[in-house]
Design a protein around this motif. Sequence first.
Motif, short mmCIF file in Angstrom:
data_model
loop_
_atom_site.label_atom_id
_atom_site.label_comp_id
_atom_site.label_asym_id
_atom_site.label_seq_id
_atom_site.Cartn_x
_atom_site.Cartn_y
_atom_site.Cartn_z
N ASP A 41 14.57 -5.00 -2.56
CA ASP A 41 13.95 -5.06 -1.24
C ASP A 41 12.65 -4.27 -1.21
O ASP A 41 12.17 -3.79 -2.23
N ASP A 42 12.08 -4.11 -0.01
CA ASP A 42 10.78 -3.47 0.15
C ASP A 42 10.84 -1.95 0.22
O ASP A 42 9.80 -1.29 0.26
N GLU A 43 12.03 -1.39 0.25
CA GLU A 43 12.17 0.04 0.54
C GLU A 43 11.42 0.94 -0.45
O GLU A 43 10.66 1.83 -0.05
N LYS A 44 11.59 0.69 -1.73
CA LYS A 44 10.99 1.57 -2.74
C LYS A 44 9.46 1.51 -2.74
O LYS A 44 8.79 2.56 -2.69
N LEU B 42 4.15 4.04 -1.19
CA LEU B 42 2.85 3.96 -0.52
C LEU B 42 2.74 5.00 0.59
O LEU B 42 1.67 5.60 0.79
N ASP B 43 3.84 5.26 1.29
CA ASP B 43 3.84 6.29 2.33
C ASP B 43 3.66 7.68 1.72
O ASP B 43 2.90 8.50 2.23
N GLU B 44 4.37 7.92 0.63
CA GLU B 44 4.30 9.23 -0.02
C GLU B 44 2.90 9.53 -0.53
O GLU B 44 2.44 10.68 -0.49
N PHE C 279 0.09 -4.91 2.50
CA PHE C 279 1.36 -4.85 1.77
C PHE C 279 1.72 -6.25 1.28
O PHE C 279 2.08 -7.12 2.07
N TYR C 280 1.60 -6.45 -0.04
CA TYR C 280 1.88 -7.74 -0.65
C TYR C 280 2.96 -7.57 -1.71
O TYR C 280 2.93 -6.60 -2.48
N ARG C 281 3.90 -8.54 -1.74
CA ARG C 281 5.08 -8.39 -2.61
C ARG C 281 5.44 -9.70 -3.29
O ARG C 281 5.27 -10.78 -2.75
N ALA D 69 -3.34 -5.90 -3.73
CA ALA D 69 -2.43 -5.25 -4.68
C ALA D 69 -1.02 -5.77 -4.42
O ALA D 69 -0.44 -5.51 -3.37
N VAL D 70 -0.48 -6.54 -5.38
CA VAL D 70 0.82 -7.18 -5.22
C VAL D 70 1.89 -6.40 -6.00
O VAL D 70 1.81 -6.29 -7.23
N ASN D 71 2.84 -5.86 -5.27
CA ASN D 71 3.94 -5.13 -5.91
C ASN D 71 4.97 -6.12 -6.45
O ASN D 71 5.33 -7.08 -5.78
#
Length: 223
Positions: free
Chosen positions: A145-148, A153-155, A163-165, A138-140
């Motif tokens: 940046d990666d924060e959002k 994903l944590d929430e 974690f792919y971006r 799953a590529v965001n």
Amino acid sequence: MTDQKKRFPPGKFVVIAALAGLIAGAAVVYVRESGSGNGIAVETADAKTCEASKDKVAAITPFLKGQVAAMAPVSEPRPIAGLNFKGKDGKDLTLADFGGKTVLLNLWATWCVPCREEMPALNALQQSAGSDKFEVVAVNIDIGDDEKPKAFLDETKVHDLGFYRDSSMGVFNTLKKEGLAFGLPVTLLMDDKGCLISSMNGPAVWDSDDAKALVKAAITPAS
């Protein structure tokens, strides 16, 4: 369709329409292609290799039904060049790095409501079916940046997916040019040779029995 509380940086990533339509009973968020890219195109397979994947297309076609009925088999399996993204530690990756695995490639963004809704199901599919033969990638494609995306994903307790971006939107642009993406989410099923065998736009219930049966058919060697 889009989260009205979010603002998108101008000229970078623009939502141009939202359609409440039926694609397996779900909607797709439409986006406009940006001018950015994400690196050098690298093919995971060649046309000759993918010729043999026609048997795999035939094997999965009976399983494209129910909760995954919107997945469409391809008429000609083929490699997709230009699918470059980042891994958890910022390492450059392509589908070639998943060689030997069947891959369910999904593009998503935090501002895409259907994407957000299906992420827990994709996580559950990875949890139940992930192995050395199969992975949900799953590529965001959020900009910035990666924060959002990490916070989302944590929430939602999505911790089984890698974690792919791709903040450049290059992966989406590549799929758009290939005629495979017009909005989010978009999902491709690539066989263990790196050949496209099925695709869809819009969300699906990826933790359903239908999805699990499709994955099983995709990873089973063709007879």
